[in-house]
Enzyme design. Sequence first.
Site, PDB file in Angstrom:
ATOM      1  N   LEU A  61     -15.619   4.807   5.362  1.00 45.40           N
ATOM      2  CA  LEU A  61     -15.381   3.428   5.492  1.00 45.40           C
ATOM      3  C   LEU A  61     -14.169   2.625   4.710  1.00 45.40           C
ATOM      4  CD1 LEU A  61     -18.977   1.967   5.061  1.00 45.40           C
ATOM      5  CD2 LEU A  61     -17.709   2.017   7.171  1.00 45.40           C
ATOM      6  N   GLY A 118     -12.069   4.415  -0.836  1.00 46.42           N
ATOM      7  CA  GLY A 118     -10.859   4.681  -1.478  1.00 46.42           C
ATOM      8  C   GLY A 118      -9.953   3.687  -1.704  1.00 46.42           C
ATOM      9  N   LYS A 122     -24.475  -6.382  13.906  1.00 44.36           N
ATOM     10  CA  LYS A 122     -25.708  -5.882  13.342  1.00 44.36           C
ATOM     11  C   LYS A 122     -25.710  -5.819  11.848  1.00 44.36           C
ATOM     12  CE  LYS A 122     -28.113  -5.842  17.233  1.00 44.36           C
ATOM     13  NZ  LYS A 122     -29.162  -6.892  17.145  1.00 44.36           N
ATOM     14  N   THR A 123     -26.750  -6.329  11.398  1.00 43.52           N
ATOM     15  CA  THR A 123     -26.927  -6.240  10.022  1.00 43.52           C
ATOM     16  C   THR A 123     -27.948  -5.363   9.453  1.00 43.52           C
ATOM     17  OG1 THR A 123     -28.526  -8.100   9.656  1.00 43.52           O
ATOM     18  CG2 THR A 123     -25.991  -8.625   9.681  1.00 43.52           C
ATOM     19  N   PRO A 142     -28.443  -1.972   9.424  1.00 43.47           N
ATOM     20  CA  PRO A 142     -28.050  -0.969   8.830  1.00 43.47           C
ATOM     21  C   PRO A 142     -27.443  -1.076   7.324  1.00 43.47           C
ATOM     22  CG  PRO A 142     -26.695  -1.002  11.135  1.00 43.47           C
ATOM     23  CD  PRO A 142     -27.549  -2.017  11.053  1.00 43.47           C
ATOM     24  N   LYS A 189     -28.094 -14.015   6.711  1.00 41.15           N
ATOM     25  CA  LYS A 189     -28.909 -12.946   6.880  1.00 41.15           C
ATOM     26  C   LYS A 189     -28.771 -11.776   5.698  1.00 41.15           C
ATOM     27  CE  LYS A 189     -30.967 -10.836  11.161  1.00 41.15           C
ATOM     28  NZ  LYS A 189     -30.771 -10.805  12.506  1.00 41.15           N
ATOM     29  N   CYS A 239       8.199  21.993   0.766  1.00 43.94           N
ATOM     30  CA  CYS A 239       7.494  23.151   0.228  1.00 43.94           C
ATOM     31  C   CYS A 239       7.543  24.352   1.199  1.00 43.94           C
ATOM     32  CB  CYS A 239       5.954  22.633  -0.133  1.00 43.94           C
ATOM     33  SG  CYS A 239       5.469  23.724  -1.409  1.00 43.94           S
ATOM     34  N   GLU A 265       4.081  35.997   2.296  1.00 44.13           N
ATOM     35  CA  GLU A 265       2.641  34.929   2.620  1.00 44.13           C
ATOM     36  C   GLU A 265       2.165  35.578   3.830  1.00 44.13           C
ATOM     37  OE1 GLU A 265       2.869  30.992   2.002  1.00 44.13           O
ATOM     38  OE2 GLU A 265       0.848  30.346   2.551  1.00 44.13           O
ATOM     39  N   HIS A 269       6.580  18.187  -3.644  1.00 45.76           N
ATOM     40  CA  HIS A 269       6.130  17.168  -2.892  1.00 45.76           C
ATOM     41  C   HIS A 269       6.423  15.935  -3.224  1.00 45.76           C
ATOM     42  CE1 HIS A 269       3.438  20.198  -0.625  1.00 45.76           C
ATOM     43  NE2 HIS A 269       3.462  20.730  -1.642  1.00 45.76           N
ATOM     44  N   GLU A 274       6.374  13.345  -1.701  1.00 47.09           N
ATOM     45  CA  GLU A 274       5.588  12.072  -0.967  1.00 47.09           C
ATOM     46  C   GLU A 274       4.409  11.653  -2.028  1.00 47.09           C
ATOM     47  OE1 GLU A 274       5.753  15.526  -0.306  1.00 47.09           O
ATOM     48  OE2 GLU A 274       3.535  16.234   0.401  1.00 47.09           O
TER      49      GLU A 274
HETATM   50  N1  GLN Z   1       2.520  28.364   1.283  1.00 52.13           N
HETATM   51  C1  GLN Z   1       3.359  28.135   0.478  1.00 52.13           C
HETATM   52  C2  GLN Z   1       3.190  28.580  -0.742  1.00 52.13           C
HETATM   53  O1  GLN Z   1       2.149  28.620  -1.211  1.00 52.13           O
HETATM   54  C3  GLN Z   1       3.825  26.737   0.528  1.00 52.13           C
HETATM   55  C4  GLN Z   1       2.794  25.647  -0.156  1.00 52.13           C
HETATM   56  C5  GLN Z   1       2.979  24.185   0.212  1.00 52.13           C
HETATM   57  O2  GLN Z   1       3.519  23.873   1.162  1.00 52.13           O
HETATM   58  N2  GLN Z   1       2.323  23.278  -0.360  1.00 52.13           N
HETATM   59  O3  GLN Z   1       4.176  28.789  -1.845  1.00 52.13           O
END
Ligand code: GLN
Length: 543
Positions: free
Chosen positions: A15, A18, A186-187, A189, A222, A381, A405, A515, A517
């Site tokens: 929903l 967060g 509908k209320t 639930p 209600k 990454c 990897e 990262h 982001e």
């Molecule tokens: N798989 C890669 C590593 O472990 C990159 C990890 C990722 O992109 N977060 O280094």
Amino acid sequence: MARYIFITGGVVSSLGKGLASAALGALLQARGYSVRLRKLDPYLNVDPGTMSPFEHGEVYVTDDGAETDLDLGHYERFTGVPTSKDDNITTGQIYSNILRKEREGGYLGKTLQVIPHVTDAIKEFVLHGNEDVDFVLCEIGGTVGDIEGLPFFEAIRQLGNELPRFDTVFIHVTLLPYIKTAGELKTKPTQHSVKELRSIGIQPDILLCRSDSEISADERAKLARFCNVRSEAIIPAYDAASIYDVPLEYHKHGLDDEVLAAFNLQEDVRKPDLTPWQQISDCIHNPEGKVTIAIVGKYTGMKDAYKSLTEALVHGGIANRIKVELDWISSEIFESENPSPHLEHAHGILIPGGFGERGAEGKINAIKFARERKIPCFGICYGMQLSVIEAARNLANIPNAASSEFSENGAPIVGLMTEWTKDNEKQSRSKQGDLGGTMRLGAYPAHLDADSLINKIYGAPSIEERHRHRYEVNMDYKEKLEEVGLKFSGSSPDGLLPETVEYPDHPWFIGVQYHPELKSQPLNPHPLFASFIEAAVEQSRLV
Ligand code: GLN
């Protein structure tokens, strides 16, 4: 002393509790209060670090290296308050702490029980370290009635009695489904969900009702009657065009006023300053143009896996007053198909983080396309690691270039990190070690070369960004790769681990081992995303 707001959910999951918690945090901040947000997750895993993104969505990493729930990302984006390992707990963590203590003899003589031992541990987690904040917002994961959630609901119920009067407020987020054939919201639930909550001793003070159509006065009356909630405390949470409209929407419907009234703080007449949120909303709804960014990833069917990333791209758009349209492309396609028809319309190509072999070759093909066609390309990454492998294969003549990897026999351009330094302490890992919580996690500093594009973008020679990786580009290949044009533009302060790469002869091609982001916020867009979108705008003028 801190006051506590407990946010629970009913009727269905997903929903947006967060987001609701984060938006309420922003509203309280807009009135000059300090806030902290915490998430209590009832599932049994110690943390989401080893869960598949398909299962759990993004793993959000904090500065102190905790692998946490993606809701912590919402908290940071809306409030700008950095979260830490102290802001997310799971049943798994609580039990492992209790059992460790039990083995050490910490409870000698006692029988361990859910009440009081587990509930006490939950309460301790909720209460600790809040000396300097006005409000602590605590979100309980899952839905009321879930078996795993019971100890958490019991713990917050107890806190309602143990903390001083007027120091706790309970908000229940529910859904009012619209039944088309009946033409009604509908209320029922919600009534059932509140009944469930009250049966475990929690009377909600406020209902936050998700709904896609107008809640009428009758429906409100209600709900008030059957849920034993004041009618003005029934706050509609209508679907918003952008998540960044949510603080404004909640304010319009009186959520912050009602929360303060429930704390008996109604005499506090400070008016919220919502100007920054109004500006963002204006930018989002009145853009001056648009760009298309292709995200070439593995989990494209599960958008939550890239939550912070998609938000950071929106923030990059805000910084440029541009609408950013996302084109999700599963990288596996490029293992059998030519990238051109899928990618040539894109004004920017983003290769996100990821794990494992599946889809890796496709990403490498997409990177080659972006490099050759000079389309702005951002590798994050795994995206950076694969960019280096692409350069090694196609420019430096190392055809078997690979990461350990996904290949045991290739040239180890990217290899398992076995040793690095964190806060002057050596960290060691081996192939046989545990998988949970053992990556290079959290904030690490990096130095950026003076003459690099990335240095110019940050406007600083030293940065600190959050990491989550087990493998690392191998410095042994640096010279060879630089000779063919891929510049290693940033590294760990000891110079041992590459952190950023770029092509000086490309309009915008940057790979980062971290990262970015995770630290982007709508009120403070990350410079790399702002710059990437700016480059995409340039690209859109060319095509
Ligand atoms: N798989 C890669 C590593 O472990 C990159 C990890 C990722 O992109 N977060 O280094």
